[in-house]
Design a protein around this motif. Structure first.
Motif, PDB file in Angstrom:
ATOM      1  N   SER A   8      34.229  69.373  61.189  1.00  0.00           N
ATOM      2  CA  SER A   8      34.222  67.966  60.798  1.00  0.00           C
ATOM      3  C   SER A   8      34.714  67.772  59.375  1.00  0.00           C
ATOM      4  CB  SER A   8      32.799  67.408  60.904  1.00  0.00           C
ATOM      5  OG  SER A   8      32.309  67.483  62.205  1.00  0.00           O
ATOM      6  N   PRO A  35      34.915  64.285  62.171  1.00  0.00           N
ATOM      7  CA  PRO A  35      33.496  64.353  62.540  1.00  0.00           C
ATOM      8  C   PRO A  35      33.180  63.680  63.864  1.00  0.00           C
ATOM      9  CG  PRO A  35      33.850  62.749  60.785  1.00  0.00           C
ATOM     10  CD  PRO A  35      35.132  63.511  60.925  1.00  0.00           C
ATOM     11  N   GLY A  92      29.659  70.536  67.242  1.00  0.00           N
ATOM     12  CA  GLY A  92      29.343  70.420  65.835  1.00  0.00           C
ATOM     13  C   GLY A  92      28.623  71.670  65.363  1.00  0.00           C
TER      14      GLY A  92
END
Length: 606
Positions: free
Chosen positions: A458, A464, A325
């Protein structure tokens, strides 16, 4: 009519919450389950309530005492071997009393809407089970029903099949039985079943046998969108506290989760920001086809994943680092910063939150729509002595967008001023002419080595759940330092595989982004018809809206959640927004969902 409440279980999965008390003594938002249940029963004109106790039974009986004598008489029955039996034995203990009246049977670890008891009591059918359409959080006994809502089968845990979930309903564990059914059917079968199989079983197994012999004895009563939850463990308790929170706490309970809203399947999430039209079905099918391998095999390390990220996003290997992420990369990048950092507010707070407050130099646009230009940024920061300038483009939550040519002018200015420019372009693929707006190419990065480009995969890619982000810069030393700071195995196999296969689906991605731009324009026109919202222009996948007097963002957001199960974001307290005004941010979903939100907003006005 009478009610029988089963409350003998130990509730081991709740850990410390049931160390000194049985499950129904656990409090949800300050109210014990047993108090909520007995208060709800108090409005049903019952002759008596029978509570079967076991674990910590004396504590439960002492707690209840005579507090409900004005509503009904309460009798207790004890299961002395609660630790060696299951609920079929607790029910068998009161089988004589069951045959004396029509009965509501209720398990004590439930929390549910006040409307459920009237729903089942007032229904004329004598033998009913409240049921809910299967959702991923549900566990325990399922049922199948026919077109007339007759229960044709009870499906125990060991017969559960994920291939059949579309046909399943979960029993809410609230039943209504007629006196005649209990006398002529259920108790005789209960006696025979326990004699043959034993007491470490479940009372639903008896109902299953009856349904297989004659599918018309019991009906299911689907509860639709009525709220309920079964509390078996700590996570259940946490979710129940969000679902049944009081208005003053409800937003804190939801916002404080920072995601995980898939645990509330009927809720429409207009807070978190993802592409509603990607990934496409073929990409998901390819992931699904490789699920077993991806789940059970180790992912590659940083070297291989850098190569795959380079291939996927068209940036040379020395210039790119993939992250778990963007959040992982933001943390490490901000640790690299020294000196004063220029921030534009309102903004995505993950960046300023990762840096010393006393080193912040903040620009707040004076425009009522929070628009700003590259020239305004250069004028403001010219004499501020900053070492780094943070630009989120399009910005969050304002949706402000600076065109690529102007971002590059800003990058040239930063180079002359010896300022590092960090551009987060996580939302750039939602912009018009998105195919020409990204900074992620070798030529651009090499022309502006003082610039670093962050991108959360994401958002625009709609994934995500697999946690993927990238940081790119021609400053190879910066990239190398960041690679050393993150774990060698920072990506999971699903993120790695997505990058491996993405280019096969790139045409569908661009098609999805074009479709999104069209839907955003349609949604904007619809929102502009809401008289209490001032909708600000955007190039991202959300709208920042000013809520006009006399309404507040808080009351609208709570109304949407409580009455329509739609979660939106109250931004009124966000740093950089006018503290004397009210704001909410609304994400953009697909056309059907967007229409539901507009309809709910119109209902609020009514």
């Amino acid at each position: 009519m009478q009610a029988v409440i089963l409350a003998a279980g130990m509730g081991r999965r709740l850990g410390e919450y049931t160390k000194e008390n049985t499950k129904c003594m656990v409090a949800v938002n300050g109210v014990r389950l047993i108090d909520r249940l007995l208060s709800q029963l108090a409005g049903q004109k019952l002759n008596r309530v029978i509570i079967v106790v076991g674990y910590k039974g004396k504590e439960l009986m002492d707690y209840i005492g005579h507090r409900y004598d004005d509503a009904f008489s309460i009798e207790f029955a004890e299961n002395p071997i609660y630790d060696k039996t299951n609920n079929i034995y607790s029910l068998a203990i009161v089988k004589d009393k069951l045959q004396e009246d029509d009965t509501l049977l209720i398990e004590s670890d439930l929390i549910f809407s006040d409307r459920l008891f009237p729903m089942i009591v007032d229904n004329p059918y004598p033998n009913l089970a409240l049921v809910a359409k299967y959702e991923s959080w549900m566990d325990g006994t399922m049922v199948r029903i026919d077109q007339d809502n007759h229960i044709v089968n009870f499906v125990p845990k060991d017969a559960f099949s994920y291939a059949d979930v579309d046909a399943y309903y979960k029993t809410v564990n609230i039943y209504k039985f007629s006196k005649d059914f209990l006398q002529s059917k259920y108790i005789p079968f209960l006696d025979a079943y326990t004699k043959a199989v034993g007491n470490n079983e479940y009372y639903e197994n008896v109902l299953r046998i009856i349904s297989l012999l004659n599918g018309h004895d019991m009906k299911a009563l689907p509860i639709g969108n009525e709220k309920w939850y079964e509390i078996d463990d700590k996570q259940d308790l946490d979710i129940a506290e969000a679902i049944f929170a009081e208005e003053k706490d409800v937003l804190r309970k939801y916002y404080g989760r920072f995601g995980g809203f898939w645990r509330f399947p009927q809720m429409l999430d207009f807070c978190y920001l993802v592409n509603p039209y990607f990934p496409n079905q073929r990409l998901k099918d390819e992931l699904r086809a490789n699920f077993d391998t991806l789940l059970t095999e180790y992912p590659s390390g940083m070297k291989v994943n850098t190569l795959i990220a380079s291939k996927c996003f068209g940036v040379s290997e020395p210039y790119i680092v993939p992250g778990n992420g963007a959040a992982e990369l933001i943390k490490v990048l901000m640790q690299e910063m020294n000196g004063k950092v220029g921030f534009i507010r309102p903004t995505f707070e993950e960046y300023p939150n990762r840096y010393e407050t006393e080193q912040h130099i903040t620009f707040i646009p004076e425009d009522k729509n929070y628009r700003y230009t590259a020239d305004e940024l250069m004028d403001f920061f010219n004499d501020k002595g900053i070492k780094t300038l943070m630009l989120i483009n399009p910005d969050n939550p304002s949706g402000n967008f600076i065109e690529r040519k102007d971002v590059l002018r800003l990058a040239s200015w930063c180079e002359r001023k010896e300022v590092r420019l960090v551009v987060d372009e996580s939302f750039v693929d939602f912009s018009e002419d998105f195919e020409h707006n990204s900074l992620l190419d070798d030529a651009t990065l090499e022309a502006y080595p003082n610039m670093a480009v962050m991108k959360s995969i994401s958002k625009s890619y709609g994934i995500p759940g697999i946690r993927l982000g990238i940081l790119a810069s021609a400053d190879k030393e910066l990239i190398q330092r960041i690679k050393k700071e993150v774990s060698i195995w920072n990506l999971n196999s699903f993120a790695e595989f997505f990058m491996q296969i993405y280019n096969k689906h790139e045409k569908d991605y661009k098609k999805a982004c074009r479709k999104f731009v069209t839907e955003r324009a349609s949604f904007e026109k619809a929102l502009q018809q809401i008289p209490f919202l001032h909708v600000m222009p955007t190039q991202a996948n959300y709208f920042l809206c000013e809520v006009l007097p006399p309404y507040s963002a808080n009351e609208i957001v709570i109304y949407m959640l409580k009455h329509h199960n739609i979660l939106t974001r109250d931004c009124s307290k966000k740093t950089g927004l006018n503290p004397n005004k009210q704001y909410m941010r609304i994400a953009i979903r697909n056309h059907e969902d967007n229409n539901k939100l507009v309809k709910a907003l119109k209902d609020f006005k009514k």
